[in-house]
Design a protein around this motif. Sequence first.
Motif: not given
Length: 232
Positions: A76-104
């Motif tokens: 394999i000349d190039v392994l391109f790890n491209n798959a990604g998601a902004s948030n796999v879990g519940a809650g949001g991205q902010g201090l007020d609405d972030v959920e611990a399990d989502a970060i993990t």
Amino acid sequence: MSTVVITGANRGLGLAHVRRFTERGWRVFAGRRAGSPADALHALAQEAENLSVFDYDAADQSAPAAVKAVLGDEPIDVLFNNAGASNVGAGGQGLDDVEADAITATIGVNAVAPLMLTRALIDNVAASEKRIVANQSSLMGSIGDNGMGGGYVYRTSKTALNMITRSLARDLSGRGVIVVALHPGWVKTDMGGERAPLSQDESIAGQQSLIDGLTADSSGRFFNYDGKELPW
Ligand SMILES: NC(=O)c1ccc[n+]([C@@H]2O[C@H](COP(=O)([O-])OP(=O)(O)OC[C@H]3O[C@@H](n4cnc5c(N)ncnc54)[C@H](OP(=O)(O)O)[C@@H]3O)[C@@H](O)[C@H]2O)c1
């Protein structure tokens, strides 16, 4: 003929990369999550003999071994790890609405999964001519660039991917493997949204020309799609 393995290949930047690598005559192995819509990818695979599709779910810890079984000893000349998601879990991205399990969970998909897939396929990469691991990161993961705060889930997962990139670069330098973190720019995709200034074609053309020009000296560094180096 060069070979690329790319994850998250059924839509967005992954699919655009598959199209271009296939047109360029590369041997392309495209990972997609079973059950997700992948009509465009399958249509492409019907037309292009140099494109094969495999199942890959970054949240499944047995996936790296399954991918290794599919690829066998293929260099394999190039392994391109491209798959990604902004948030796999519940809650949001902010201090007020972030959920611990989502970060993990999001660190699991965006950072741990690329590490484990790289480890599973490292002999394949080391056996190739180009020997490149490209991790699709984000400027949102840059600590140096973080002037806005927030983004606890996504930012943290990409910062973790950046650190993994740097450690892999150090650990694999003896085998001649180049490991880089890439920022595709802010691009019009499902994730980037309609307001994004960059087209998929502009982003992936830049990224592929960057990949073509990588040298041993590039390893362990973080690059914008246009080749500019970014702060960690
Ligand atoms: N667009 C931007 O502006 C931008 C900026 C910086 C970085 N990025 C990064 O670029 C990469 C591609 O993003 P994009 O804009 O093309 O996003 P996108 O259109 O949302 O596509 C994301 C891709 O990742 C796949 N994916 C998500 N979770 C997965 C999992 N658990 N297992 C396997 N595949 C999974 C998706 O597959 P499904 O269809 O199965 O969900 C899809 O193919 C991501 O790593 C993203 O963080 C994008």
